[in-house]
Design a protein around this motif. Structure first.
Motif, PDB file in Angstrom:
ATOM      1  N   LEU A  56       0.826  -1.213   0.000  1.00  7.76           N
ATOM      2  CA  LEU A  56       0.000   0.000   0.000  1.00  7.76           C
ATOM      3  C   LEU A  56       0.859   1.261   0.000  1.00  7.76           C
ATOM      4  O   LEU A  56       0.539   2.241  -0.687  1.00  7.76           O
ATOM      5  N   VAL A  57       1.960   1.249   0.741  1.00 12.05           N
ATOM      6  CA  VAL A  57       2.876   2.387   0.736  1.00 12.05           C
ATOM      7  C   VAL A  57       3.460   2.582  -0.662  1.00 12.05           C
ATOM      8  O   VAL A  57       3.530   3.711  -1.174  1.00 12.05           O
ATOM      9  N   HIS A  58       3.870   1.473  -1.289  1.00 13.18           N
ATOM     10  CA  HIS A  58       4.417   1.553  -2.646  1.00 13.18           C
ATOM     11  C   HIS A  58       3.373   2.077  -3.627  1.00 13.18           C
ATOM     12  O   HIS A  58       3.684   2.895  -4.506  1.00 13.18           O
ATOM     13  N   TRP A  59       2.141   1.629  -3.478  1.00 11.51           N
ATOM     14  CA  TRP A  59       1.050   2.085  -4.357  1.00 11.51           C
ATOM     15  C   TRP A  59       0.821   3.582  -4.208  1.00 11.51           C
ATOM     16  O   TRP A  59       0.702   4.299  -5.207  1.00 11.51           O
TER      17      TRP A  59
ATOM     18  N   ASN B 117       2.944   5.863  -3.075  1.00 14.19           N
ATOM     19  CA  ASN B 117       4.104   6.610  -3.559  1.00 14.19           C
ATOM     20  C   ASN B 117       4.206   6.597  -5.077  1.00 14.19           C
ATOM     21  O   ASN B 117       4.600   7.594  -5.694  1.00 14.19           O
ATOM     22  N   SER B 118       3.832   5.481  -5.695  1.00 16.39           N
ATOM     23  CA  SER B 118       3.840   5.414  -7.163  1.00 16.39           C
ATOM     24  C   SER B 118       2.767   6.328  -7.743  1.00 16.39           C
ATOM     25  O   SER B 118       2.996   7.028  -8.737  1.00 16.39           O
ATOM     26  N   THR B 119       1.601   6.322  -7.127  1.00 20.91           N
ATOM     27  CA  THR B 119       0.486   7.142  -7.600  1.00 20.91           C
ATOM     28  C   THR B 119       0.792   8.631  -7.487  1.00 20.91           C
ATOM     29  O   THR B 119       0.440   9.420  -8.374  1.00 20.91           O
ATOM     30  N   LEU B 120       1.450   9.014  -6.417  1.00 12.54           N
ATOM     31  CA  LEU B 120       1.690  10.439  -6.148  1.00 12.54           C
ATOM     32  C   LEU B 120       3.132  10.860  -6.438  1.00 12.54           C
ATOM     33  O   LEU B 120       3.568  11.930  -6.011  1.00 12.54           O
ATOM     34  N   LYS B 121       3.846  10.025  -7.187  1.00 12.51           N
ATOM     35  CA  LYS B 121       5.254  10.320  -7.472  1.00 12.51           C
ATOM     36  C   LYS B 121       5.418  11.656  -8.180  1.00 12.51           C
ATOM     37  O   LYS B 121       6.315  12.437  -7.867  1.00 12.51           O
ATOM     38  N   SER B 122       4.540  11.940  -9.135  1.00 12.88           N
ATOM     39  CA  SER B 122       4.647  13.188  -9.901  1.00 12.88           C
ATOM     40  C   SER B 122       4.386  14.413  -9.039  1.00 12.88           C
ATOM     41  O   SER B 122       4.741  15.535  -9.403  1.00 12.88           O
ATOM     42  N   GLU B 123       3.752  14.210  -7.883  1.00 11.01           N
ATOM     43  CA  GLU B 123       3.469  15.325  -6.980  1.00 11.01           C
ATOM     44  C   GLU B 123       4.476  15.403  -5.837  1.00 11.01           C
ATOM     45  O   GLU B 123       4.303  16.178  -4.899  1.00 11.01           O
TER      46      GLU B 123
ATOM     47  N   VAL C 174      -7.985   0.754  -3.405  1.00 11.03           N
ATOM     48  CA  VAL C 174      -7.292  -0.036  -4.432  1.00 11.03           C
ATOM     49  C   VAL C 174      -8.301  -0.852  -5.227  1.00 11.03           C
ATOM     50  O   VAL C 174      -8.251  -0.897  -6.463  1.00 11.03           O
ATOM     51  N   ARG C 175      -9.238  -1.494  -4.542  1.00  7.98           N
ATOM     52  CA  ARG C 175     -10.251  -2.307  -5.231  1.00  7.98           C
ATOM     53  C   ARG C 175     -11.077  -1.464  -6.202  1.00  7.98           C
ATOM     54  O   ARG C 175     -11.442  -1.924  -7.288  1.00  7.98           O
TER      55      ARG C 175
ATOM     56  N   GLN D 268      -7.900   0.898  -8.654  1.00  9.40           N
ATOM     57  CA  GLN D 268      -6.846   0.177  -9.373  1.00  9.40           C
ATOM     58  C   GLN D 268      -6.952  -1.316  -9.088  1.00  9.40           C
ATOM     59  O   GLN D 268      -6.081  -1.915  -8.470  1.00  9.40           O
ATOM     60  N   PRO D 269      -8.043  -1.931  -9.558  1.00 11.75           N
ATOM     61  CA  PRO D 269      -8.309  -3.338  -9.225  1.00 11.75           C
ATOM     62  C   PRO D 269      -7.278  -4.310  -9.770  1.00 11.75           C
ATOM     63  O   PRO D 269      -7.216  -5.456  -9.322  1.00 11.75           O
ATOM     64  N   GLU D 270      -6.480  -3.868 -10.761  1.00 12.59           N
ATOM     65  CA  GLU D 270      -5.465  -4.777 -11.314  1.00 12.59           C
ATOM     66  C   GLU D 270      -4.268  -4.944 -10.383  1.00 12.59           C
ATOM     67  O   GLU D 270      -3.437  -5.838 -10.576  1.00 12.59           O
ATOM     68  N   LEU D 271      -4.162  -4.083  -9.368  1.00  9.96           N
ATOM     69  CA  LEU D 271      -3.037  -4.159  -8.442  1.00  9.96           C
ATOM     70  C   LEU D 271      -3.172  -5.403  -7.567  1.00  9.96           C
ATOM     71  O   LEU D 271      -4.199  -5.624  -6.930  1.00  9.96           O
ATOM     72  N   ASP D 272      -2.127  -6.213  -7.544  1.00 11.24           N
ATOM     73  CA  ASP D 272      -2.143  -7.429  -6.726  1.00 11.24           C
ATOM     74  C   ASP D 272      -1.709  -7.115  -5.302  1.00 11.24           C
ATOM     75  O   ASP D 272      -0.544  -6.797  -5.052  1.00 11.24           O
TER      76      ASP D 272
END
Length: 320
Positions: free
Chosen positions: A45-48, A50-56, A143-144, A147-151
Motif C-alpha cells: 500500500l505504501v508503494h502504491w 508513492n507510485s500514484t503520487l510520485k509526480s506530486e 485499491v479495489r 486500481q483493481p489490477e493491483l495485486d
C-alpha cells in the motif's frame, strides 16, 4: 480540598465513560502487527501510494503517521477519481484536519459506493487518531475501486481486541478481522484487469477491427516521429529495444531523455531491458501507470504488452 478534587475527578471519569458508552473499538493485537503478511500488505500500500503520487513529490513512509491529516488522501482522491475538494492544502490544527478529513471521506465514500455508513469500517475520528486498522480498510477499498489490477497480498487477517464500554463496565473480546481475500490478487485480479483493460477487450474483436486500431496507432507514432527522421514499419518488433519508445515519449511529452541515461544502440538483452524499464518509469512519472505491463514482455516481443503502452500514449495525446 483533596476530597473535592477527588470528587471532581470521579465526575470527570464518569463523563468520559458515558461519552464512550455503546461504542466499540478494535485494536490490532501486538502479535498480529509482526505478521509477515500484514507487513507485506502495508509495504504494498505504501508503494502504491508513492507510485500514484510520485509526480506530486509526495512520499509516504508510515500509513499511520502520514495519512491522518488528510493531505495524502486529498491528493489520492484528486489523482484517482479526478475530484477536487475545496480544502486548504496544509491543515495544521486538529480542528482544520478533522474538517478536511470529513469533506474528503465524504467524497471518497460516495466514489466507493458506500452510502450506508453501517458497512464502512473507517471514519474521520479513526483516521485522525492514526488507527491502523481503519486506515488499512480504507486503502484496500480504494485499491479495489480505483486500481483493481493491483495485486495485494491475499487472505490477510489480523487478530483484534474488540473493546466495548457500557454501563456495567468495559467488555472485551478477541476476533479475527479480514483485510484482504482471494479477490485482491492472483487470477481474480487478473480477470478483473482483463475485463477492464481496453486493449484486452480490443484483442477479442475480429482481426480486421484489431488491425484498424493498430494502423491508427502506427500512423500516430510515425506522425510524431517524422520530425526526427524515424519511421516505424513493424510495431510489434521495433519497440522491443526501448529506443524508439523512449524517443516517442520524449517527443510527445516535450522533454529530452539524456543519451547518457539509456543505450541508443543496445547490443544485448540487458541493455534493451534497461531501456524499456526506463520508458515505463517515465510513463509512471507522467501519470500513465503501466503496473500490469512487465518490461520483459516488451523485450520478448509480446504484442499485447507493446500495444498497451502505445495505446495509453495514443489515448492521452490523440486529442492534442
Amino acid at each position: 480540598m483533596e476530597a473535592a478534587a477527588f470528587e471532581f475527578q470521579k465526575e470527570e471519569d464518569a463523563l468520559d465513560i458515558e461519552s464512550f458508552q455503546g461504542q466499540k473499538q478494535k485494536i490490532i493485537q501486538p502479535t498480529s502487527l509482526k505478521d509477515p503478511k500484514l507487513e507485506k500488505l502495508q509495504e504494498a500500500l505504501v508503494h502504491w501510494i508513492n507510485s500514484t503520487l510520485k509526480s506530486e513529490h509526495i512520499v509516504v513512509q508510515s500509513l499511520e503517521e502520514d495519512l491522518y491529516d488528510g493531505l495524502v488522501l486529498h491528493h489520492l482522491l484528486s489523482k484517482l477519481a479526478g475530484v477536487q475538494v475545496s480544502v486548504e492544502e496544509m491543515a495544521l490544527t486538529s480542528v482544520a484536519q478533522i474538517l478536511k478529513l470529513g469533506l474528503i471521506l465524504e467524497q471518497l465514500d460516495q466514489r466507493l459506493g458506500l452510502q450506508d455508513s453501517s458497512g464502512i469500517k473507517w471514519n474521520v475520528k479513526l483516521i485522525h487518531n492514526k488507527d491502523l486498522l481503519a486506515t488499512l480498510h480504507l486503502l484496500v477499498a480504494m485499491v479495489r475501486a480505483f486500481q483493481p489490477e493491483l495485486d495485494l497480498p491475499q487472505n490477510v487477517t489480523v487478530e483484534v481486541v474488540v473493546v466495548e464500554v457500557n454501563r456495567s463496565g468495559i467488555k472485551s473480546d478477541v476476533m479475527m478481522e479480514v483485510l484482504t481475500d482471494e479477490r485482491d490478487g492472483g487470477s481474480g485480479a487478473q480477470r478483473r484487469t482483463e475485463r477492464n483493460d481496453p486493449v484486452e477487450q480490443l484483442l477479442k474483436l475480429e482481426p480486421h477491427k484489431v488491425n484498424m486500431v493498430k494502423q491508427a496507432i502506427l500512423h500516430f507514432v510515425n506522425q510524431n516521429m517524422s520530425s526526427m527522421g524515424l519511421e516505424v514499419a513493424d510495431m510489434d518488433k521495433q519497440f522491443a529495444d526501448g529506443v524508439i519508445l523512449l524517443l516517442l515519449i520524449g517527443q510527445l511529452e516535450g522533454f529530452f531523455v539524456p543519451l547518457s541515461h539509456f543505450n541508443l544502440t543496445p547490443v544485448n538483452h540487458s541493455e534493451m531491458l534497461h531501456n524499456v524499464t526506463l520508458a515505463l518509469d517515465l510513463l509512471d512519472d507522467i501519470g500513465l501507470q503501466m503496473s500490469h505491463v512487465d518490461p520483459q514482455d516488451i523485450v520478448s516481443l509480446d504484442n499485447t504488452a507493446t500495444l498497451k503502452v502505445l495505446y495509453a500514449l495514443f489515448v492521452k495525446h490523440k486529442r492534442k
